[in-house]
Motif scaffolding. Sequence first.
Motif, PDB file in Angstrom:
ATOM      1  N   UNK A  18      -9.716   8.470   6.122  1.00  0.00           N
ATOM      2  CA  UNK A  18      -9.970   7.928   7.327  1.00  0.00           C
ATOM      3  C   UNK A  18      -8.825   7.045   7.821  1.00  0.00           C
ATOM      4  N   UNK A  19      -8.681   7.063   9.026  1.00  0.00           N
ATOM      5  CA  UNK A  19      -7.491   6.348   9.769  1.00  0.00           C
ATOM      6  C   UNK A  19      -7.822   5.202  10.474  1.00  0.00           C
ATOM      7  N   UNK A  20      -7.082   4.114  10.357  1.00  0.00           N
ATOM      8  CA  UNK A  20      -7.483   2.861  11.006  1.00  0.00           C
ATOM      9  C   UNK A  20      -7.342   1.555  10.135  1.00  0.00           C
ATOM     10  N   UNK A  21      -7.738   0.264  10.761  1.00  0.00           N
ATOM     11  CA  UNK A  21      -7.649  -0.642  10.127  1.00  0.00           C
ATOM     12  C   UNK A  21      -8.329  -0.957   8.774  1.00  0.00           C
ATOM     13  N   UNK A  22      -7.701  -1.615   7.656  1.00  0.00           N
ATOM     14  CA  UNK A  22      -8.723  -1.975   6.565  1.00  0.00           C
ATOM     15  C   UNK A  22      -8.205  -3.450   6.556  1.00  0.00           C
ATOM     16  N   UNK A  23      -9.335  -4.140   6.430  1.00  0.00           N
ATOM     17  CA  UNK A  23      -9.333  -5.644   6.237  1.00  0.00           C
ATOM     18  C   UNK A  23      -9.870  -5.944   4.838  1.00  0.00           C
ATOM     19  N   UNK A  24      -8.943  -6.438   3.930  1.00  0.00           N
ATOM     20  CA  UNK A  24      -9.320  -6.716   2.484  1.00  0.00           C
ATOM     21  C   UNK A  24     -10.208  -8.012   2.614  1.00  0.00           C
ATOM     22  N   UNK A  25     -11.052  -7.956   1.881  1.00  0.00           N
ATOM     23  CA  UNK A  25     -12.312  -8.892   1.583  1.00  0.00           C
ATOM     24  C   UNK A  25     -12.103  -9.098   0.003  1.00  0.00           C
ATOM     25  N   UNK A  26     -12.576 -10.350  -0.253  1.00  0.00           N
ATOM     26  CA  UNK A  26     -12.766 -10.810  -1.818  1.00  0.00           C
ATOM     27  C   UNK A  26     -13.620  -9.797  -2.633  1.00  0.00           C
ATOM     28  N   UNK A  27     -14.484  -9.039  -1.775  1.00  0.00           N
ATOM     29  CA  UNK A  27     -15.462  -8.250  -2.543  1.00  0.00           C
ATOM     30  C   UNK A  27     -14.887  -6.787  -2.305  1.00  0.00           C
ATOM     31  N   UNK A  28     -14.181  -6.446  -1.626  1.00  0.00           N
ATOM     32  CA  UNK A  28     -13.775  -5.065  -1.276  1.00  0.00           C
ATOM     33  C   UNK A  28     -13.131  -4.884  -0.094  1.00  0.00           C
ATOM     34  N   UNK A  29     -13.464  -3.730   0.729  1.00  0.00           N
ATOM     35  CA  UNK A  29     -12.691  -3.335   1.944  1.00  0.00           C
ATOM     36  C   UNK A  29     -13.612  -3.358   3.168  1.00  0.00           C
ATOM     37  N   UNK A  30     -13.171  -4.053   4.278  1.00  0.00           N
ATOM     38  CA  UNK A  30     -13.833  -3.592   5.519  1.00  0.00           C
ATOM     39  C   UNK A  30     -12.787  -3.248   6.540  1.00  0.00           C
ATOM     40  N   UNK A  31     -13.166  -3.097   7.950  1.00  0.00           N
ATOM     41  CA  UNK A  31     -12.344  -2.513   8.599  1.00  0.00           C
ATOM     42  C   UNK A  31     -12.785  -0.961   9.186  1.00  0.00           C
ATOM     43  N   UNK A  32     -12.411  -0.404  10.117  1.00  0.00           N
ATOM     44  CA  UNK A  32     -13.019   0.950  10.633  1.00  0.00           C
ATOM     45  C   UNK A  32     -12.999   1.950   9.536  1.00  0.00           C
ATOM     46  N   UNK A  33     -11.631   1.878   8.787  1.00  0.00           N
ATOM     47  CA  UNK A  33     -11.415   3.187   8.017  1.00  0.00           C
ATOM     48  C   UNK A  33     -12.553   2.904   6.749  1.00  0.00           C
ATOM     49  N   UNK A  34     -12.530   1.719   6.300  1.00  0.00           N
ATOM     50  CA  UNK A  34     -13.488   1.692   5.035  1.00  0.00           C
ATOM     51  C   UNK A  34     -15.146   1.802   5.689  1.00  0.00           C
TER      52      UNK A  34
ATOM     53  N   UNK B 112      -8.156 -11.560   0.620  1.00  0.00           N
ATOM     54  CA  UNK B 112      -9.120 -11.711   1.448  1.00  0.00           C
ATOM     55  C   UNK B 112      -8.499 -12.197   2.880  1.00  0.00           C
ATOM     56  N   UNK B 113      -8.832 -11.347   3.963  1.00  0.00           N
ATOM     57  CA  UNK B 113      -8.401 -11.796   5.450  1.00  0.00           C
ATOM     58  C   UNK B 113      -7.026 -10.689   5.829  1.00  0.00           C
ATOM     59  N   UNK B 114      -6.436 -10.147   4.703  1.00  0.00           N
ATOM     60  CA  UNK B 114      -5.368  -9.494   5.069  1.00  0.00           C
ATOM     61  C   UNK B 114      -5.762  -8.061   5.654  1.00  0.00           C
ATOM     62  N   UNK B 115      -4.950  -7.997   7.029  1.00  0.00           N
ATOM     63  CA  UNK B 115      -5.317  -6.308   7.521  1.00  0.00           C
ATOM     64  C   UNK B 115      -4.314  -5.663   7.617  1.00  0.00           C
ATOM     65  N   UNK B 116      -4.311  -4.309   7.442  1.00  0.00           N
ATOM     66  CA  UNK B 116      -3.303  -3.164   7.392  1.00  0.00           C
ATOM     67  C   UNK B 116      -3.691  -2.037   8.036  1.00  0.00           C
ATOM     68  N   UNK B 117      -2.785  -1.487   8.951  1.00  0.00           N
ATOM     69  CA  UNK B 117      -3.114  -0.179   9.596  1.00  0.00           C
ATOM     70  C   UNK B 117      -2.891   0.885   8.396  1.00  0.00           C
ATOM     71  N   UNK B 118      -3.633   1.705   7.938  1.00  0.00           N
ATOM     72  CA  UNK B 118      -3.536   2.738   6.974  1.00  0.00           C
ATOM     73  C   UNK B 118      -4.299   4.028   6.913  1.00  0.00           C
ATOM     74  N   UNK B 119      -4.121   5.056   5.940  1.00  0.00           N
ATOM     75  CA  UNK B 119      -5.044   6.102   5.894  1.00  0.00           C
ATOM     76  C   UNK B 119      -5.638   5.806   4.571  1.00  0.00           C
ATOM     77  N   UNK B 120      -6.897   5.651   4.472  1.00  0.00           N
ATOM     78  CA  UNK B 120      -7.858   5.588   3.078  1.00  0.00           C
ATOM     79  C   UNK B 120      -8.451   6.799   2.884  1.00  0.00           C
ATOM     80  N   UNK B 121      -8.396   7.017   1.882  1.00  0.00           N
ATOM     81  CA  UNK B 121      -9.190   8.355   1.099  1.00  0.00           C
ATOM     82  C   UNK B 121     -10.005   8.215   0.156  1.00  0.00           C
ATOM     83  N   UNK B 122     -11.112   8.830   0.298  1.00  0.00           N
ATOM     84  CA  UNK B 122     -12.231   8.820  -0.729  1.00  0.00           C
ATOM     85  C   UNK B 122     -12.946  10.128  -0.681  1.00  0.00           C
ATOM     86  N   UNK B 123     -13.270  10.484  -1.860  1.00  0.00           N
ATOM     87  CA  UNK B 123     -13.668  11.865  -2.149  1.00  0.00           C
ATOM     88  C   UNK B 123     -13.398  12.994  -1.317  1.00  0.00           C
TER      89      UNK B 123
END
Length: 407
Positions: A223-239, A208-219
Motif C-alpha cells: 500500500x502506497x501513501x502516507x504513514x503517520x506514526x502513533x504511539x500505539x502503531x501506524x495510521x495514515x492512508x497506507x496503514x 508519535x506524530x511523525x509522517x512519512x510517504x512510503x510503501x507499506x507491505x503486509x501479507x
Amino acid sequence: MERKDIIVIGGGAAALSFSVMAGSSRRVTVLERGARVGKKLLATGNGRCNLTGVGICAEDYNIPERVGGFLKRFPPEAAVRFFNSLGLETRVIGGRVYPYSECASSVSDALIAAAADVGAEFLTRREVREVRRTEDGFVVSVAVLGERGEEKGRESYLARNVVLATGSYATTGKDSLALFAALGHRVRPFAPSLTPLVTDRASVKGLNGVRVKCVASLGGIRAEGEILFRDYGLSGIAALDLSALVARGKVRAGEEISLDLAPERTEEELAEHFEKFSYYPASRALKGMFHSRLAERIEERAGARADARTLARVIKRYTLTLSGTADASAAQVMSGGLAMAQFDDDLCSRQVPGAYAIGEALDVDGICGGANLQWAWMSAFAAAQALKKGKMLLHDRAGTAPYSCLA
Ligand SMILES: Cc1cc2nc3c(=O)[nH]c(=O)nc-3n(C[C@H](O)[C@H](O)[C@H](O)COP(=O)(O)OP(=O)(O)OC[C@H]3O[C@@H](n4cnc5c(N)ncnc54)[C@H](O)[C@@H]3O)c2cc1C
C-alpha cells in the motif's frame, strides 16, 4: 397500521441516493434513528467527502467477483454524472473525487433536496426494531425516540418492499443487521477496517506524530501513501488500506509490516548516497532525508558505525510486528455484514423476495479513495433500478412471493 410503498431502514449515504434514484414512480419512506439523515456523510473525507475515485476497480473490494458487475452498471463516471445532474459540481484531487466546494455538506444537501423533489419522505428519530414478513407485505415496527434517545412511543407500518440500509457502527452507531438475520439471512460479524494498525510498541517508540510517504507491505500486499506514526502503531492512508487485510482475516497478529521509507530510490542508490557522505556521522545524512526522530530510529536500528549499505537496507525495510487493529470507534468502515450470496444482482434477497439491502450493511468493503461511498451509490442504483422496473411483480408472477397485496 399505515401503509407505505417502499420503506428504507436507515438514512445514510446509500438510503439518500436510493431515494433519488428510485424516482417518483414509487413512494419512498426513509426511517432514520438519528435526528437527521446523512449525518455520517458530513464526516467523510475529513469533512470534504471523497465521494468516488478515478479508476476504482473490483479488486479494491473484498469480493471482486461480485462487485465487478455492480461497477460495470454504475462506474465512478456514472456516480459523477449522477451528482452533476443534481447540480453538484465535482473536482478531482489526486484521483479522488470531491464536491467542488470540498464540503461534505454539499453532497448531503444535494441528495436531500433531490430526494424531496421526487417526493421521498424522511421520518427521523424512528428506530426500526423489527421487520416481519406477512401475507400482506412487510410489517415494520418502529420505536419513536425522544431527544435523548429515550423511547417515546411505537409505530407500525405495512410496506410492499423494505430496503435495509442501516450501514455499520464504524465510528458511532449501532448494528441493525439482526433485523434481516431474523428473516433468515447469514451475517459475517463486523470487524473494523480502514482503521489504524496496532504494532509492537518498541518499533514506534518516540515517533508519535511523525509522517512519512512510503510503501507499506503486509501479507504480500503493498500500500502506497502516507504513514503517520502513533504511539500505539501506524495510521495514515497506507496503514488504513492494509487494515482491510486484517479485517478480512487475510493476515493475523504476529505478521511483519515492512515500510520502504524511500520508495522512489533503490537500495543501491541509497547506499551510493550515504557512501558520498561517509565522512559525516550517519545521523547527519539521515537527518537530511528524514524527520530527525525517524532518522535517530533508523540509525539506532542500523547499529553503531553502520556502513552505507546497512543504512540503505534499514530504510528500505523498516519492519514492525502487527498486533491487530484499532477498534470500531476509529474505523471508517466495518468489514462484514449480510452475506452477498443470499442477494441477487439487484440486491433483492433470495431468502425473502421483496426485501433488499444496500450499502455497508452488506458484506462489501473497499479500500480508501472513495470506494466505500462508490459502493453505497452503486448498490443503491442496482436496487432502485430493480424496484422501478417492478421486479416484485415478476416475483409474484413466478409465484415466489407469498404476498397477496403486491400485484
Ligand atoms: C470518519 C469516516 C470517514 C469516511 N470517509 C469516507 C470517504 O471519504 N470516502 C468513502 O468512500 N467512504 C468514507 N467513509 C465510509 C462511508 O462513510 C460509508 O461506507 C458509508 O457512509 C456507508 O453508507 P450507508 O448508507 O451504507 O451507511 P451509514 O452511512 O452508516 O448510514 C446508516 C444509517 O442507518 C441508521 N440506522 C441504523 N440502524 C437503524 C435502525 N434500526 N433504524 C433506523 N435507522 C437506523 C444509522 O443511524 C445511519 O444514519 C468514511 C466513514 C467514516 C466513519
